[in-house]
Design a protein around this motif. Sequence first.
Motif, mmCIF file in Angstrom:
data_model
loop_
_atom_site.group_PDB
_atom_site.id
_atom_site.type_symbol
_atom_site.label_atom_id
_atom_site.label_comp_id
_atom_site.label_asym_id
_atom_site.label_seq_id
_atom_site.Cartn_x
_atom_site.Cartn_y
_atom_site.Cartn_z
ATOM 1 N N UNK A 91 23.672 -1.336 -12.056
ATOM 2 C CA UNK A 91 22.871 -0.800 -10.954
ATOM 3 C C UNK A 91 21.519 -0.376 -11.513
ATOM 4 N N UNK A 92 20.465 -0.918 -10.965
ATOM 5 C CA UNK A 92 19.102 -0.575 -11.376
ATOM 6 C C UNK A 92 18.509 0.366 -10.333
ATOM 7 N N UNK A 93 18.146 1.572 -10.756
ATOM 8 C CA UNK A 93 17.495 2.537 -9.867
ATOM 9 C C UNK A 93 15.996 2.465 -10.154
ATOM 10 N N UNK A 94 15.252 1.894 -9.212
ATOM 11 C CA UNK A 94 13.807 1.757 -9.366
ATOM 12 C C UNK A 94 13.158 2.318 -8.101
ATOM 13 N N UNK A 95 12.964 3.637 -8.046
ATOM 14 C CA UNK A 95 12.520 4.265 -6.801
ATOM 15 C C UNK A 95 11.243 3.660 -6.219
ATOM 16 N N UNK A 96 10.291 3.299 -7.074
ATOM 17 C CA UNK A 96 9.010 2.778 -6.597
ATOM 18 C C UNK A 96 8.899 1.295 -6.942
ATOM 19 N N UNK A 97 8.751 0.463 -5.916
ATOM 20 C CA UNK A 97 8.564 -0.976 -6.089
ATOM 21 C C UNK A 97 7.056 -1.234 -6.074
ATOM 22 N N UNK A 98 6.429 -1.391 -7.239
ATOM 23 C CA UNK A 98 4.973 -1.238 -7.345
ATOM 24 C C UNK A 98 4.126 -2.320 -6.684
ATOM 25 N N UNK A 99 4.673 -3.521 -6.502
ATOM 26 C CA UNK A 99 3.864 -4.577 -5.888
ATOM 27 C C UNK A 99 4.137 -4.719 -4.393
ATOM 28 N N UNK A 100 4.821 -3.726 -3.824
ATOM 29 C CA UNK A 100 5.251 -3.823 -2.430
ATOM 30 C C UNK A 100 4.131 -3.988 -1.420
ATOM 31 N N UNK A 101 2.938 -3.466 -1.707
ATOM 32 C CA UNK A 101 1.840 -3.569 -0.738
ATOM 33 C C UNK A 101 1.222 -4.958 -0.703
ATOM 34 N N UNK A 102 1.546 -5.797 -1.679
ATOM 35 C CA UNK A 102 1.037 -7.177 -1.669
ATOM 36 C C UNK A 102 2.183 -8.096 -1.271
ATOM 37 N N UNK A 141 2.264 -10.115 1.607
ATOM 38 C CA UNK A 141 1.962 -11.257 2.472
ATOM 39 C C UNK A 141 0.660 -11.905 2.036
ATOM 40 N N UNK A 142 0.443 -13.113 2.540
ATOM 41 C CA UNK A 142 -0.774 -13.871 2.249
ATOM 42 C C UNK A 142 -1.594 -13.965 3.530
ATOM 43 N N UNK A 143 -2.788 -13.391 3.517
ATOM 44 C CA UNK A 143 -3.665 -13.403 4.693
ATOM 45 C C UNK A 143 -4.655 -14.556 4.679
ATOM 46 N N UNK A 144 -4.920 -15.098 3.495
ATOM 47 C CA UNK A 144 -5.802 -16.246 3.401
ATOM 48 C C UNK A 144 -5.380 -17.113 2.217
ATOM 49 N N UNK A 145 -5.708 -18.384 2.307
ATOM 50 C CA UNK A 145 -5.294 -19.343 1.290
ATOM 51 C C UNK A 145 -5.812 -18.922 -0.085
ATOM 52 N N UNK A 146 -4.923 -18.933 -1.043
ATOM 53 C CA UNK A 146 -5.292 -18.558 -2.400
ATOM 54 C C UNK A 146 -4.749 -17.216 -2.838
ATOM 55 N N UNK A 147 -4.413 -16.339 -1.885
ATOM 56 C CA UNK A 147 -3.818 -15.054 -2.247
ATOM 57 C C UNK A 147 -2.404 -15.256 -2.788
ATOM 58 N N UNK A 148 -1.971 -14.338 -3.615
ATOM 59 C CA UNK A 148 -0.636 -14.401 -4.193
ATOM 60 C C UNK A 148 0.135 -13.144 -3.807
ATOM 61 N N UNK A 149 1.272 -13.323 -3.183
ATOM 62 C CA UNK A 149 2.112 -12.202 -2.756
ATOM 63 C C UNK A 149 2.954 -11.749 -3.943
ATOM 64 N N UNK A 150 2.437 -10.812 -4.717
ATOM 65 C CA UNK A 150 3.114 -10.396 -5.945
ATOM 66 C C UNK A 150 4.398 -9.600 -5.678
ATOM 67 N N UNK A 151 4.588 -9.120 -4.453
ATOM 68 C CA UNK A 151 5.872 -8.507 -4.106
ATOM 69 C C UNK A 151 6.985 -9.550 -4.236
ATOM 70 N N UNK A 152 6.700 -10.759 -3.783
ATOM 71 C CA UNK A 152 7.667 -11.857 -3.923
ATOM 72 C C UNK A 152 7.881 -12.194 -5.396
ATOM 73 N N UNK A 153 6.793 -12.209 -6.179
ATOM 74 C CA UNK A 153 6.898 -12.535 -7.605
ATOM 75 C C UNK A 153 7.817 -11.568 -8.327
ATOM 76 N N UNK A 154 7.615 -10.267 -8.120
ATOM 77 C CA UNK A 154 8.448 -9.274 -8.802
ATOM 78 C C UNK A 154 9.900 -9.362 -8.330
ATOM 79 N N UNK A 155 10.091 -9.645 -7.039
ATOM 80 C CA UNK A 155 11.448 -9.799 -6.523
ATOM 81 C C UNK A 155 12.158 -10.971 -7.198
ATOM 82 N N UNK A 156 11.435 -12.052 -7.416
ATOM 83 C CA UNK A 156 12.015 -13.222 -8.081
ATOM 84 C C UNK A 156 12.387 -12.875 -9.526
ATOM 85 N N UNK A 157 11.511 -12.142 -10.218
ATOM 86 C CA UNK A 157 11.780 -11.750 -11.604
ATOM 87 C C UNK A 157 13.039 -10.893 -11.688
#
Length: 318
Positions: free
Chosen positions: A91-102, A104-120
């Motif tokens: 069980x990993x307790x990580x109270x703050x998910x730091x890339x959570x505010x990123x 979604x992608x609002x324009x082409x070229x942005x990277x949703x790092x919340x998804x990246x950290x979730x994948x990791x």
Amino acid sequence: MQPHSHTLRSSFQNKVPAVRHQIATVVISCKQHEDLWKKFEDGLPNLMIENVQDIRGRDVVFFADFLDPGTMFEQLAVMYALPRYFIRSLTVVMPYFPTGTMERVDEEGQIATAFTLAVILSAIPLSSMGPAKLIIYDIHALQERFYFGNNVIPLLLTAIPAFKEKLEENHKGESIAIAFPDDGACKRFGRMFENYETIICAKVRDGDKRVVTIKEGQPKGYHVFIIDDLIKTGGTLIECKNALLSKGALKVSAFVTHAVFPLESYNKFTGEGPDQFQHFYTTDSCPTTVKIIKDLKPFHVISLKNSMVEALLQYGDR
């Protein structure tokens, strides 16, 4: 068997005794013994779990702190290694998910790092009991749970009940109203404050500028608490506070779960006077920041310890 603690590195050591006392498991946390997190000459981590044979067949709780990007790699390395040592569950307790505010992608070229950290995090290997569990408080957007793969099960909790206890305890008898900085925060947290007068702020265009105004509700005569999931530089909360005072709020306070405060931006909130924040409640989800602000006015730090222990007891592997 009495729980055995392997201290690695995080900043949640104050929570470990309570967890160990109530849960027969192995607790791995951080920064209690810096020498266990050695580095090679090139600066890369030289990690070692002492007496690793003692964790075989055990339920392991890892307290992670990702506020500092420089420590992410070494913590991930340990998370990836633990199941290989034949632990029963992780069980990993990580109270703050730091890339959570990123998220979604609002324009082409942005990277949703919340998804990246979730994948990791989703690449953590399976343990004997199956996928790792990941405990997060007030993630920025609830839909981020679907960014995680099948190797990890996110448990998304909220710190609002802990804040409401303090609100009722410390401000009993006051005329309290709850304000949200935008519609998103109201949709997220509004149902948790149904017994309070509700105010919604919004940013509107004023010429070339965008200014905060009161979209809905009446702050006049109330002690207004602004509620949000996190704070960074604090500009939006300050604008909300000014708008509420201009419309007759008696005083304004705030609660955010995650006090990030980069670049010492907490200094914007330490002034005194009727036009300043009277109380600023937050949790200890960002322990590096909390260590700095805990003795500064107007900050009040609410511990997540009891909530974490309750979650581990309720949802942990038996």
